[in-house]
Enzyme design. Structure first.
Site, PDB file in Angstrom:
ATOM      1  N   VAL A  16      14.653  -9.160  32.610  1.00 37.11           N
ATOM      2  CA  VAL A  16      14.966  -7.898  31.912  1.00 37.11           C
ATOM      3  C   VAL A  16      13.685  -7.112  31.635  1.00 37.11           C
ATOM      4  O   VAL A  16      13.607  -5.908  31.906  1.00 37.11           O
ATOM      5  CB  VAL A  16      15.708  -8.164  30.574  1.00 37.11           C
ATOM      6  CG1 VAL A  16      15.974  -6.840  29.849  1.00 37.11           C
ATOM      7  CG2 VAL A  16      17.019  -8.911  30.809  1.00 37.11           C
ATOM      8  N   ASP A  36       3.635 -11.467  28.150  1.00 35.66           N
ATOM      9  CA  ASP A  36       4.422 -12.700  28.229  1.00 35.66           C
ATOM     10  C   ASP A  36       3.585 -13.835  27.661  1.00 35.66           C
ATOM     11  O   ASP A  36       2.354 -13.720  27.558  1.00 35.66           O
ATOM     12  CB  ASP A  36       4.814 -13.010  29.677  1.00 35.66           C
ATOM     13  CG  ASP A  36       6.052 -13.897  29.754  1.00 35.66           C
ATOM     14  OD1 ASP A  36       7.170 -13.359  29.925  1.00 35.66           O
ATOM     15  OD2 ASP A  36       5.907 -15.134  29.620  1.00 35.66           O
ATOM     16  N   ARG A  91      26.334 -16.829  23.941  1.00 36.87           N
ATOM     17  CA  ARG A  91      25.052 -16.238  23.528  1.00 36.87           C
ATOM     18  C   ARG A  91      24.580 -16.876  22.220  1.00 36.87           C
ATOM     19  O   ARG A  91      23.389 -17.068  21.999  1.00 36.87           O
ATOM     20  CB  ARG A  91      25.207 -14.727  23.356  1.00 36.87           C
ATOM     21  CG  ARG A  91      25.515 -14.004  24.664  1.00 36.87           C
ATOM     22  CD  ARG A  91      25.747 -12.524  24.421  1.00 36.87           C
ATOM     23  NE  ARG A  91      25.981 -11.773  25.651  1.00 36.87           N
ATOM     24  CZ  ARG A  91      27.191 -11.503  26.132  1.00 36.87           C
ATOM     25  NH1 ARG A  91      28.269 -11.939  25.519  1.00 36.87           N
ATOM     26  NH2 ARG A  91      27.322 -10.811  27.252  1.00 36.87           N
ATOM     27  N   ASN A  98      15.702 -19.171  20.635  1.00 30.43           N
ATOM     28  CA  ASN A  98      15.309 -17.761  20.639  1.00 30.43           C
ATOM     29  C   ASN A  98      14.854 -17.256  19.280  1.00 30.43           C
ATOM     30  O   ASN A  98      14.017 -16.343  19.205  1.00 30.43           O
ATOM     31  CB  ASN A  98      16.430 -16.892  21.221  1.00 30.43           C
ATOM     32  CG  ASN A  98      16.486 -17.015  22.748  1.00 30.43           C
ATOM     33  OD1 ASN A  98      15.620 -17.676  23.341  1.00 30.43           O
ATOM     34  ND2 ASN A  98      17.466 -16.403  23.370  1.00 30.43           N
ATOM     35  N   HIS A 178      27.692  -8.437  20.050  1.00 25.93           N
ATOM     36  CA  HIS A 178      27.503  -8.562  21.498  1.00 25.93           C
ATOM     37  C   HIS A 178      27.881  -9.997  21.854  1.00 25.93           C
ATOM     38  O   HIS A 178      27.045 -10.878  21.936  1.00 25.93           O
ATOM     39  CB  HIS A 178      26.043  -8.282  21.864  1.00 25.93           C
ATOM     40  CG  HIS A 178      25.772  -8.385  23.333  1.00 25.93           C
ATOM     41  ND1 HIS A 178      26.543  -7.745  24.277  1.00 25.93           N
ATOM     42  CD2 HIS A 178      24.809  -9.038  24.028  1.00 25.93           C
ATOM     43  CE1 HIS A 178      26.061  -8.016  25.477  1.00 25.93           C
ATOM     44  NE2 HIS A 178      25.020  -8.796  25.359  1.00 25.93           N
TER      45      HIS A 178
HETATM   46  N1  LIG Z   1      21.233  -7.572  24.747  1.00 23.77           N
HETATM   47  C1  LIG Z   1      21.747  -7.709  25.948  1.00 23.77           C
HETATM   48  O1  LIG Z   1      22.722  -7.052  26.299  1.00 23.77           O
HETATM   49  C2  LIG Z   1      21.106  -8.670  26.919  1.00 23.77           C
HETATM   50  C3  LIG Z   1      21.377  -8.573  28.290  1.00 23.77           C
HETATM   51  C4  LIG Z   1      20.717  -9.441  29.159  1.00 23.77           C
HETATM   52  C5  LIG Z   1      19.851 -10.406  28.670  1.00 23.77           C
HETATM   53  N2  LIG Z   1      19.669 -10.498  27.330  1.00 23.77           N
HETATM   54  C6  LIG Z   1      18.760 -11.495  26.759  1.00 23.77           C
HETATM   55  O2  LIG Z   1      17.425 -11.087  27.026  1.00 23.77           O
HETATM   56  C7  LIG Z   1      16.573 -12.246  27.027  1.00 23.77           C
HETATM   57  C8  LIG Z   1      15.690 -12.235  28.276  1.00 23.77           C
HETATM   58  O3  LIG Z   1      16.469 -12.382  29.428  1.00 23.77           O
HETATM   59  P1  LIG Z   1      15.753 -12.499  30.852  1.00 23.77           P
HETATM   60  O4  LIG Z   1      16.826 -12.565  31.852  1.00 23.77           O
HETATM   61  O5  LIG Z   1      14.678 -11.499  30.986  1.00 23.77           O
HETATM   62  O6  LIG Z   1      15.077 -13.950  30.696  1.00 23.77           O
HETATM   63  P2  LIG Z   1      13.822 -14.525  31.542  1.00 23.77           P
HETATM   64  O7  LIG Z   1      13.824 -16.002  31.362  1.00 23.77           O
HETATM   65  O8  LIG Z   1      13.825 -13.974  32.906  1.00 23.77           O
HETATM   66  O9  LIG Z   1      12.549 -13.907  30.786  1.00 23.77           O
HETATM   67  C9  LIG Z   1      12.212 -14.228  29.487  1.00 23.77           C
HETATM   68  C10 LIG Z   1      10.690 -14.177  29.373  1.00 23.77           C
HETATM   69  O10 LIG Z   1      10.323 -14.384  27.992  1.00 23.77           O
HETATM   70  C11 LIG Z   1       9.062 -15.084  28.011  1.00 23.77           C
HETATM   71  N3  LIG Z   1       8.771 -15.667  26.705  1.00 23.77           N
HETATM   72  C12 LIG Z   1       9.294 -16.790  26.139  1.00 23.77           C
HETATM   73  N4  LIG Z   1       8.738 -17.006  24.942  1.00 23.77           N
HETATM   74  C13 LIG Z   1       7.844 -16.014  24.717  1.00 23.77           C
HETATM   75  C14 LIG Z   1       6.961 -15.697  23.656  1.00 23.77           C
HETATM   76  N5  LIG Z   1       6.908 -16.447  22.552  1.00 23.77           N
HETATM   77  N6  LIG Z   1       6.193 -14.606  23.782  1.00 23.77           N
HETATM   78  C15 LIG Z   1       6.241 -13.822  24.887  1.00 23.77           C
HETATM   79  N7  LIG Z   1       7.067 -14.073  25.932  1.00 23.77           N
HETATM   80  C16 LIG Z   1       7.860 -15.157  25.845  1.00 23.77           C
HETATM   81  C17 LIG Z   1       9.267 -16.109  29.118  1.00 23.77           C
HETATM   82  O11 LIG Z   1       8.055 -16.663  29.545  1.00 23.77           O
HETATM   83  C18 LIG Z   1       9.991 -15.282  30.173  1.00 23.77           C
HETATM   84  O12 LIG Z   1       9.085 -14.705  31.099  1.00 23.77           O
HETATM   85  C19 LIG Z   1      17.517 -13.447  26.927  1.00 23.77           C
HETATM   86  O13 LIG Z   1      17.601 -13.908  25.599  1.00 23.77           O
HETATM   87  C20 LIG Z   1      18.861 -12.877  27.355  1.00 23.77           C
HETATM   88  O14 LIG Z   1      19.946 -13.597  26.834  1.00 23.77           O
HETATM   89  C21 LIG Z   1      20.264  -9.647  26.459  1.00 23.77           C
END
Ligand SMILES: NC(=O)c1ccc[n+]([C@@H]2O[C@H](COP(=O)([O-])OP(=O)(O)OC[C@H]3O[C@@H](n4cnc5c(N)ncnc54)[C@H](O)[C@@H]3O)[C@@H](O)[C@H]2O)c1
Length: 309
Positions: A16, A36, A91, A98, A178
């Site tokens: 994302v 990151d 979720r 998280n 959500h």
């Molecule tokens: N609100 C929404 O509608 C919606 C939609 C899609 C995804 N999401 C959520 O968004 C989040 C990210 O999804 P994604 O597909 O990008 O996941 P992803 O695993 O591809 O990316 C997450 C990134 O966060 C990094 N990370 C972890 N801990 C960290 C920290 N302490 N500091 C900095 N970076 C850190 C990881 O290294 C990783 O690169 C998830 O929780 C997912 O459920 C929400």
């Protein structure tokens, strides 16, 4: 494309976050600092996005880093850091992992970018929005979550396909959590201004609601690893544009309530006017008795998840 001097930090350079960074730069909205926790991922993705800039024709800078001192002066701080769902997971089940990640990230905002408006994307979205507000200590106007725009877009897309009408003719409102208890406000959902309830039979509408509600899980299951990211990153963009351009547009966002809809001490999806100060007005829209009931049930699910923090 004209260069914008605004600055946006995106934390989490995963699916994302990196797609969002690309969208922001390619629309010429702002320079982007992509962060990151992993050592080189943000740096690599920033270079890759930058290498497309001459092809796309934009002038924005994109920096990948692990160093929060570079976020100084950010107008907006987007948190996408965190684990995505695995097939079969809700979720809400992401809460413990998280919450620790969002705490770690949200603690960095105030010391480094005290004037930023914070947008949450990490799930469970409403609980993480509420939690990030607590951690930052920011006014509630300045911490908001993205979900309602995505949920409403999923519904609108499916309804348009069923009705064979342009997608832009559908105005949909998905409020509440959500998650599986999101609330479709059919009483306000229209097709070219006409109530959708007059255009589709209840059983067809119910099918569309269930499909839009389950769309995230459908994508998680097809992907095998990870969750949706094209539509989530796109859905953050109207929030960013409303803030940067001070449009006062009404968007469904997760906001911390303080008595509105008879609720407090939680964040939940509701229509809000968004402008340069973040949430400038929480709209209290009329709901039918059934919608009110579903909305309160959805709020209870969020409250239960907040208890787990
Ligand atoms: N609100 C929404 O509608 C919606 C939609 C899609 C995804 N999401 C959520 O968004 C989040 C990210 O999804 P994604 O597909 O990008 O996941 P992803 O695993 O591809 O990316 C997450 C990134 O966060 C990094 N990370 C972890 N801990 C960290 C920290 N302490 N500091 C900095 N970076 C850190 C990881 O290294 C990783 O690169 C998830 O929780 C997912 O459920 C929400």
């Amino acid at each position: 494309m004209k260069r914008s001097s605004r600055k946006i930090t995106v934390v989490g350079a995963g699916a994302v976050g990196s797609t969002l960074a690309m969208r922001i730069a390619e629309k010429g909205l702002a320079d982007v600092v992509l962060i990151d926790i992993l050592k080189n991922i943000a740096q690599a993705k920033a270079l890759d996005i930058l290498d497309a800039s001459t092809v796309i024709g934009h002038e924005q800078d994109i920096i990948g880093t692990n160093d929060y001192s570079l976020i100084k002066g950010s107008d907006i701080f987007v948190i996408t850091a965190g684990l995505p769902r695995k097939p079969g997971m809700t979720r809400e089940e992401l809460i413990s992992k998280n919450a620790a990640i969002v705490k770690d990230v949200a603690e960095k905002v105030k010391p480094n970018a005290p004037d930023a408006i914070v947008i949450l994307v990490t799930n469970p979205l409403d609980t993480m929005t509420y939690f990030a507000r607590k951690i930052t200590g920011f006014k509630r106007e300045r911490v908001l979550g993205m979900a309602g725009i995505l949920d409403s877009s999923r519904f609108a897309q499916l309804a348009a396909a069923e009705l064979k009408v342009p997608r832009s003719s559908i105005k949909a409102f998905m409020l509440g959590s959500h998650g599986d208890t999101m609330v479709p406000v059919l009483s306000l959902t229209t097709v070219s201004g006409k109530p959708i309830k007059e255009m589709l039979k209840p059983d067809v509408l119910e099918k569309i609601i269930m499909r839009s509600r389950d769309r995230g899980a459908e994508i998680v299951s097809l992907l095998g690893t990870g969750s949706a990211y094209y539509s989530p990153s796109a859905s953050v963009m109207p929030m960013i544009e409303a803030i940067l351009n001070d449009t006062k547009e009404t968007l469904v966002v997760s906001a911390c309530l303080d008595g509105e809809y008879g609720l407090k001490d939680l964040a939940i999806g509701i229509p809000c006017k968004i402008g340069k100060n973040g949430i400038e007005k929480i709209e209290e829209i009329p709901l039918t008795e059934d919608e009110k009931k579903s909305f309160l049930a959805s709020a209870q699910v969020i409250k239960n998840t907040i208890e787990l923090l």
